[in-house]
Design a protein around this motif. Structure first.
Motif, short mmCIF file in Angstrom:
data_model
loop_
_atom_site.label_atom_id
_atom_site.label_comp_id
_atom_site.label_asym_id
_atom_site.label_seq_id
_atom_site.Cartn_x
_atom_site.Cartn_y
_atom_site.Cartn_z
N LEU A 292 0.89 -1.27 0.01
CA LEU A 292 -0.36 0.30 0.04
C LEU A 292 1.01 1.41 -0.06
N VAL A 293 1.90 1.44 0.78
CA VAL A 293 3.19 1.89 0.84
C VAL A 293 3.39 2.74 -0.27
N HIS A 294 4.04 1.89 -1.35
CA HIS A 294 4.84 1.82 -2.86
C HIS A 294 3.43 2.53 -3.49
N ILE A 295 2.14 1.53 -3.28
CA ILE A 295 1.49 2.19 -4.42
C ILE A 295 0.69 3.29 -4.08
N LYS A 296 0.76 3.75 -3.24
CA LYS A 296 0.55 5.78 -3.23
C LYS A 296 1.85 6.26 -3.15
N ALA A 297 2.71 6.01 -3.15
CA ALA A 297 4.29 6.89 -3.03
C ALA A 297 3.93 6.59 -4.70
N GLN A 298 3.68 5.55 -5.20
CA GLN A 298 3.99 5.47 -7.09
C GLN A 298 2.83 6.29 -8.19
N GLY A 300 -0.01 7.69 -6.09
CA GLY A 300 -1.24 8.77 -5.26
C GLY A 300 -2.57 7.97 -4.34
N ASP A 301 -3.13 8.64 -4.19
CA ASP A 301 -4.16 8.17 -3.84
C ASP A 301 -5.67 7.85 -4.64
N LEU A 304 -4.35 4.14 -5.32
CA LEU A 304 -4.88 3.35 -3.60
C LEU A 304 -6.07 3.12 -3.97
N ARG A 305 -7.49 4.48 -4.39
CA ARG A 305 -8.27 3.99 -4.25
C ARG A 305 -8.79 2.94 -5.25
N TYR A 307 -6.99 0.80 -6.25
CA TYR A 307 -6.24 -1.06 -5.70
C TYR A 307 -7.37 -1.25 -4.46
#
Length: 330
Positions: A292-298, A300-301, A304-305, A307
């Motif tokens: 999750l941290v990696h997806i948000k970093a790549q 954004g929000d 993440l939503r 995913y």
């Protein structure tokens, strides 16, 4: 006629005394010493020395070295000379030997004030280098040496302590000072049991204490073989009961220690299994958090939503009931 018979008898006696008895032999296991008019033949000014003796004892036991006649023969001696033969072979003698009385055992008192019987043998031989005290110094040197040996043996038995037991007791005192619990196996033993367990030490001590007998009495002690230490029957029965109780206590302690070690081992294994299970359950959560941290970093929000929404689809298919809530206006 009578005078002629007297002369013939005197001549026969002279021949027997001067010629026949003038020759002697010495066996291989014997040594001989010649005396002239009662005085033994000595080596010029030489004395027997022994570094094991104290200064006082050296002054007391000043024995001259004698001229010793070795095996062989025939040797010649004059009529005024006498031959003293001594057997120098190694001999064995029971501790109970005493020409003055009959006895089947030697009694000795232990440090526990228990009377016990001692049996065994000693091996000895006459000191060829110091024949003077054996032949001329003591009336009965063997009896004298036996008395000396028995006296030293009784003194040693009365003060004997198991060296191993003393070390254990020293360790017990140190453990008690540190507040540790000391087991029953560190208690001081019964003196008779200690003597029975340490017969080689007792024999070695007796041999060391009797090293000077060769210089004092002309008898060298080669070995002490104390084989039996037997207390009276009633004491022996009591000791058997004590030993049986101690063996039972030792067996119970060993069993308890084995059970405790088994329980500790099983507890350690249970803790390891629980830790492995916990780590197995935590590992996917840690991996999901990192994802999750990696997806948000790549992305954004929004990414993440997306995913999270995609991950809900399999869960919605498995759900039996879905509860949807709506937010209230503030």
């Amino acid at each position: 006629m009578l005078f002629t018979a007297f002369l013939l008898g005197l001549a026969a006696f002279s021949i027997y005394r001067v010629i026949i008895q003038a020759f002697y032999t010495v066996k291989p296991n014997e040594r001989a010493v010649l005396t002239s008019l009662g005085r033994a033949e000595r080596l010029d000014g030489q004395l027997v020395a022994d570094l094991e003796l104290t200064e006082e004892e050296r002054a007391r036991y000043r024995f001259p070295r004698l001229r010793v006649v070795g095996p062989g023969g025939p040797y010649f001696k004059w009529p005024w000379q006498d031959v003293h033969k001594v057997d120098v072979a190694t001999q064995a003698l029971d501790l109970t030997w005493d020409p003055t009385k009959r006895q089947t055992t030697i009694e000795a008192v232990t440090k526990d004030n228990l009377t016990t019987g001692v049996n065994g043998q000693i091996r000895f031989r006459v000191s060829e280098a110091n024949l003077y005290p054996f032949i001329f110094g003591v009336a009965d040197p063997l009896q004298h040496v036996m008395g000396y040996f028995i006296a030293v043996l009784r003194e040693r038995i009365a003060n004997f302590a198991d060296p191993k037991g003393q070390r254990l007791l020293a360790g017990a005192d140190a453990s008690e000072a540190q507040g540790d619990v000391v087991g029953p196996d560190l208690s001081e033993g019964v003196s008779i049991n200690d003597l029975r367990k340490n017969l080689p030490l007792l024999n070695e001590y007796m041999e060391q204490q009797c090293l000077t007998t060769g210089h004092r009495y002309g008898i060298e002690l080669e070995a002490a073989l104390i084989t039996q230490i037997d207390p009276p029957p009633e004491v022996d029965r009591a000791l058997s009961a004590i030993n049986s109780t101690r063996n039972q206590v030792a067996a119970d302690i060993s069993t308890a220690r084995a059970d405790a070690e088994q329980q500790i081992t099983m507890s350690k294994r249970a803790v390891d299994i629980a830790m492995n299970k916990a780590q197995a359950e935590v590992a996917p959560l840690k991996e999901l958090a990192e994802t999750l941290v990696h997806i948000k970093a790549q992305g954004g929000d929004a990414a993440l939503r997306a995913y999270v929404r995609n991950m809900r689809i399999p869960l919605l298919k498995r759900a039996r009931r879905i509860v949807q809530t709506t937010g209230t206006a503030s």
